[in-house]
Design an enzyme around this catalytic site. Structure first.
Site, PDB file in Angstrom:
ATOM      1  N   SER A   1      -0.178 -42.494 -13.987  1.00  0.00           N
ATOM      2  CA  SER A   1       0.117 -43.102 -15.280  1.00  0.00           C
ATOM      3  C   SER A   1      -0.284 -42.138 -16.402  1.00  0.00           C
ATOM      4  CB  SER A   1      -0.564 -44.464 -15.396  1.00  0.00           C
ATOM      5  OG  SER A   1      -0.032 -45.216 -16.461  1.00  0.00           O
TER       6      SER A   1
ATOM      7  N   GLU B   1       7.165 -51.327 -10.277  1.00  0.00           N
ATOM      8  CA  GLU B   1       6.261 -50.935 -11.364  1.00  0.00           C
ATOM      9  C   GLU B   1       6.064 -52.054 -12.393  1.00  0.00           C
ATOM     10  OE1 GLU B   1       4.517 -48.209 -11.881  1.00  0.00           O
ATOM     11  OE2 GLU B   1       5.365 -46.623 -10.642  1.00  0.00           O
TER      12      GLU B   1
ATOM     13  N   HIS C   1       2.653 -51.497 -10.739  1.00  0.00           N
ATOM     14  CA  HIS C   1       2.016 -50.364 -11.396  1.00  0.00           C
ATOM     15  C   HIS C   1       0.517 -50.356 -11.107  1.00  0.00           C
ATOM     16  CE1 HIS C   1       1.799 -47.183 -14.384  1.00  0.00           C
ATOM     17  NE2 HIS C   1       0.771 -47.786 -14.952  1.00  0.00           N
TER      18      HIS C   1
END
Length: 528
Positions: A218, A336, A442
């Site tokens: 990320s 995600e 995610h």
């Protein structure tokens, strides 16, 4: 990150638990040999670590001088050497950050935070071990390195020296503002200072300074993208692992104008409307006041295209081949955006309806909404929330992931993956939507790679996937390739072959990523 990406990260933040995940360790490759010492002499001075099971740990080692007092908003400077043995058996402070979300570090951290943590196998090795440097995520505003326990990664079959890094965040690491006389991208410069520490000291911990892999997820993944194009990072790492970050996508950086717009709002919040003596007045403010005035959340800070640290936008540089052409392992999770898609249900207690799904798609895509709804008809999915998850994942993440892999593969060796568990460990103590499975959302892929208190424990099948994933990651860090004894075959990604490895319990092998995420549709929509 885009607002949608930011909101899924915010959801992850809002569901963080607080108990320690315990993960079984793979036996160290050299466990039968005499253990390595826990006192190590670095280039700056001796440090005392500890042995726990199959690994040695050294925590809270300073890699640069404290960026406090007169050193606030200055480039990282060399740490002052020491002669007495430094107690490195516990982590030091995280970097200063807002405490407005549960993903924040308790207590909000400190400006005195340029420390790193080292985890190594406890046994000796005939050869220097590969080094993995982990850059944590958190939208450049939250998080720390010590939360990511690296025992299993270090003690894997290949063995590795794993270094987790704290770097200046938010207002202290990425603020660019009119009137503030400070370099841009101080957080990226901190990461480079940590890499230079690794070059000086890896050998003292049994690592190979000529075999360093830079790894991030990320915001940490976008950091790796920026370091791939930064002249100051050249030669400091030799492979890269990028998780859930599209280097060739819209979210990797700010222009200076964008950064100054964000910074101007921070200055106004901190100082009021006055524009005189901005630099001296900001430097005189206490840490807490600056944090309170800073742009919190997940959209306020990015690497800045400053012409020096980041000479051009990573998306443009990588697409044009202007980057460090090291081998890259790149991938994402299949779902995600599932956390965001399930948010309404968790907050209201009612599943998203078909009408609500159509409304959300219309709000997001405007005139293109009919095409999106035709491509993702709600009746093809277990629930409207699952359809929304697919739309948001594919448009915001998966397209950028495949674009990134294609761009990189034109110039260097690339391996591509997708974590695709039907039900990955979720955040501890948090309910899941009842109407559809969150799959692998995610950040939840990190439960397979690190010991981290955020996530539920792995079950037996997930432990096996964790062992396989860590085997792949450590193999890549060692050799730049994925294939090795006991690991299912994994071919390189090429622009024509586009091989993507699916990682799921009992189901590891090639996946048609482009078809699974409607890549052709989104490219047509973007060009129309």
């Amino acid at each position: 990150m885009s607002p949608l990406k930011s909101r899924v990260t915010a959801l992850a933040a809002a569901v963080v638990g607080a108990a320690l995940t315990t993960t079984a360790l793979a036996p160290a490759a050299d466990a039968s040999e005499r253990p390595l010492p826990t006192r190590v002499v670095t280039a700056e001075g001796p440090v005392q670590g500890a042995v726990t099971g199959a690994v040695r740990t050294f925590q809270g080692i300073p890699y640069a001088a404290p960026p406090t007092g007169e050193r606030r908003w200055k480039k990282p400077a060399a740490v002052r050497p020491w002669s007495a043995t430094l107690d490195a058996r516990a982590p030091r402070s995280a970097c200063a950050q807002p405490t407005d979300q549960p993903i924040s570090i308790a207590g909000g951290g400190s400006e005195d935070c340029l420390y790193l943590n080292v985890t190594t196998p406890a046994g000796r090795s005939a050869r220097p071990r590969p080094v993995i440097v982990w850059i944590h995520g958190g939208s450049f505003a939250y998080g720390d390195g010590a939360s990511y326990g690296a025992a299993k990664l270090a003690a894997a079959r290949q063995g590795a020296v794993v270094v987790t890094v704290d770097y200046r965040l938010g207002v202290f690491g990425f603020l660019t503002a009119p009137g503030l006389r400070a370099p841009a991208n101080l957080g990226l410069l901190d990461q480079q200072a940590a890499l230079r520490w690794v070059a000086r000291n890896a050998a003292a911990f049994g690592g190979d300074p000529g075999n360093v892999t830079l790894m991030g997820q990320s915001g940490g993944g976008y950091s790796v993208c920026a370091q791939l194009v930064s002249p100051g990072a050249r030669g400091l790492f030799h492979k890269a692992i990028v998780q859930s970050a599209g280097c060739v996508g819209p979210d990797g950086s700010f222009t200076r104008a964008q950064a100054e717009d964000q910074g101007e709002a921070v200055v106004a919040a901190a100082l009021g409307d006055g524009t005189e003596d901005v630099d001296s007045r900001l430097r005189a403010l206490p840490t807490a006041d600056l944090v309170e005035a800073s742009a919190s959340g997940h959209d306020g800070y990015r690497p800045v295209v400053d012409g020096e640290v980041v000479p051009e936008a990573p998306a443009e540089a990588i697409a044009a081949g202007r980057f460090a052409r090291v081998p890259v392992l790149h991938g994402s999770t299949r779902d995600e955006m599932s956390g965001l898609a399930g948010m309404d249900e968790l907050m209201t207690g009612r599943p998203l309806t078909a009408e609500g799904y159509a409304e959300k798609v219309t709000n997001q895509f405007g005139a293109d909404a009919p095409a999106v709804l035709a491509e993702y008809p709600v009746e093809r999915y277990p629930a409207p929330g699952a359809a929304l998850s697919a739309v948001l994942t594919d448009s915001e993440w998966s397209t950028a992931a495949l674009d990134t892999q294609r761009a990189l593969a034109r110039h260097t060796s690339v391996y591509a993956y997708e974590f695709a568990e039907a039900s990955a460990p979720y955040f501890r103590g948090v309910p899941r939507p009842a109407s559809f499975s969150l799959g692998t959302g995610h950040m939840t892929d990190l439960a397979y790679l690190f010991e981290n208190e955020l996530f539920e424990p792995l079950d037996g099948a997930q432990e096996e996937l964790s062992d396989t994933a860590i085997g792949y990651w450590s193999r890549f860090a060692s050799t730049g390739r994925m294939n090795g004894p006991g690991l299912p075959a994994w071919r390189r990604f090429t622009d024509d072959g586009r091989y993507v490895q699916r990682l799921a319990s009992g189901d590891i092998g090639r996946t048609d990523f482009a078809a699974g995420h409607h890549y052709a549709f989104w490219k047509r929509l973007a060009s129309s």
